[in-house]
Write a protein that holds these residues in place. Structure first.
Motif, short mmCIF file in Angstrom:
data_model
loop_
_atom_site.label_atom_id
_atom_site.label_comp_id
_atom_site.label_asym_id
_atom_site.label_seq_id
_atom_site.Cartn_x
_atom_site.Cartn_y
_atom_site.Cartn_z
N LEU A 24 80.43 -40.55 46.44
CA LEU A 24 79.64 -41.74 46.79
C LEU A 24 80.15 -42.96 46.04
N PHE A 25 81.42 -43.29 46.25
CA PHE A 25 82.07 -44.33 45.46
C PHE A 25 81.44 -45.70 45.65
N ALA A 26 81.00 -46.03 46.85
CA ALA A 26 80.43 -47.35 47.11
C ALA A 26 78.93 -47.37 46.82
N TRP A 27 78.22 -46.36 47.24
CA TRP A 27 76.77 -46.32 47.06
C TRP A 27 76.38 -46.40 45.58
N GLN A 28 77.16 -45.75 44.72
CA GLN A 28 76.82 -45.74 43.30
C GLN A 28 76.85 -47.13 42.68
N VAL A 29 77.63 -48.02 43.26
CA VAL A 29 77.63 -49.42 42.79
C VAL A 29 76.25 -50.02 43.00
N PHE A 30 75.65 -49.77 44.17
CA PHE A 30 74.33 -50.32 44.46
C PHE A 30 73.24 -49.65 43.62
N VAL A 31 73.39 -48.37 43.36
CA VAL A 31 72.40 -47.67 42.52
C VAL A 31 72.36 -48.30 41.14
N ALA A 32 73.53 -48.49 40.54
CA ALA A 32 73.58 -49.09 39.20
C ALA A 32 73.08 -50.53 39.22
#
Length: 398
Positions: free
Chosen positions: A119-127
């Motif tokens: 989830l390389f892109a989604w984790q940016v939004f989570v953080a």
């Protein structure tokens, strides 16, 4: 894992803050967040990070050798071999459990690895979203190797797109809008600009692939591949027929090449000797089963998301396996219920993202995700009646 930070975080935590965080996160792509997000990140001290990186680097030493491709040739089922393979995967994910060793000390243990995206892109939004609602300690970051949000995304873009026009790069998946991880596909499009395409939508003409972009037939030059064959074989005959393009000679670049899903996987574990990698053997190579089977776990080589794993293994379970050459037996690790939460403590698994930049000799660690659990299995599908469990991320001490 850092008692002072854990105490401070838990004392400042409120359900109202968490609900506001989840509401913001859910509204990024309304109606599409299908897995639970945990109430807390995992705070990782420098020493523990270095232990994980040590194990990763020792594995990279092995797979970077030209001889590894010969050594791992049997990892790829003959019927699934994909032509035009790269010499290495552009992405690697390493999964570690936070465990107790025999001395009762915390250490990482490698559970699995994959030459495949996460989830390389989604984790940016989570953080990003978490930081809006909760204070982070100074000198901690979800990124590694000196990366920050901007440089992380620049590296991701360089690897997936390079200098190809963005309209000629696609993310490929099976029925993507039905996948539980679809928020990552949408995040990838938002952050990198590439379209998500279902395998059923591809148009093949000779060695060329096309898809319809705004109704216009558009060439495909690079494929950010998210198709897992195990998933493909559970689909209809029509979809499986479309999947046969993988075995054909095509004028495309795979990111990463599908063969690396098998080359760098559970199949690799028996070749590794490292204190943070549990002893693993191919099941068909075992002459005498361990007398303490309760301390072992048996896993199928070609499955994903924990499916088919036998945790409380018996001799009868092993006798029932018809294809032992496709299974491993691994020393069971003792997950540490180390994350203090209201009620029972949680166990945690950490996935480190490694990115292999074009032209580089080795990949580098870039970011992460984490999963918290209070059950036997770690993963969002196994803890649905719990709280302080689910998907999360680590904050690493700089």
């Amino acid at each position: 894992m850092i008692p002072g930070l854990r105490k401070e975080y838990n004392e400042r935590f409120t359900n109202e803050k968490y609900e506001a965080f989840i509401e913001d996160l859910s509204n990024i792509y309304p109606g599409h967040l299908e897995f639970r997000i945990a109430e807390t990140p995992v705070f990782i001290p420098k020493e523990f990070t270095q232990k994980m990186l040590s194990a990763c680097e020792s594995i990279i030493d092995i797979i970077s050798k030209p001889s590894y491709q010969d050594q791992s040739e049997n990892a790829i089922p003959a019927s699934l071999y994909v032509p035009n393979e790269d010499s290495h995967p552009q992405f690697i994910a390493f999964d570690f459990g936070i465990c107790y060793n025999e001395q009762g000390e915390l250490e990482p243990q490698l559970i699995e690895m994959q030459g495949f995206p996460s989830l390389f892109a989604w984790q940016v939004f989570v953080a990003d979203t978490h930081q809006k609602h909760f204070a982070w300690p100074k000198n901690f970051s979800p990124y590694l190797n000196g990366l920050d949000r901007e440089s992380y995304l620049a590296l991701l873009q360089k690897i997936i797109i390079e200098d190809t026009p963005v309209e000629n790069v696609i993310l490929l998946e099976i029925l993507p809008h039905q996948q539980k991880t679809r928020v990552d596909f949408y995040a990838t499009k938002e952050l990198l600009g590439i379209e998500t395409v279902c395998i059923t939508e591809l148009i093949k003409e000779g060695r060329q692939l096309f898809y319809l972009r705004n109704g216009e037939k558009t060439p495909v030059k690079r494929i950010y591949n998210r198709v897992i064959f195990d998933d493909l074989f559970q689909q209809s005959a029509e979809i499986q027929e479309k999947g046969k393009i993988f075995q054909e000679e095509l004028d495309v670049t795979w990111i990463p090449h599908p063969n690396w899903f098998y080359r760098l996987s559970k199949y690799t574990l028996p070749f590794i000797d490292h204190p943070y990698v549990p002893h693993t053997q191919f099941l068909d190579k075992i002459l005498n089963l361990p007398v303490d089977l309760e301390n072992y776990v048996v896993k199928p080589l070609f499955s994903f998301a924990g499916q088919g794993v036998i945790i409380d293994v018996t001799e009868q379970d092993i006798q029932n396996i018809k294809d032992p050459g496709n299974w491993i037996i691994q020393r069971k690790v003792n997950y540490a219920p180390v994350i203090e939460t209201p009620g029972e403590n949680a166990k945690a698994e950490i996935r480190l993202f490694y990115f292999w930049e074009p032209g580089a000799d080795r990949p580098i660690s870039a970011s992460n995700l984490a999963r918290l659990s209070k059950g036997k299995m770690v993963g969002v599908r196994y803890n649905q009646d719990k709280n302080w469990v689910g998907g999360s991320f680590c904050l690493f001490e700089n």
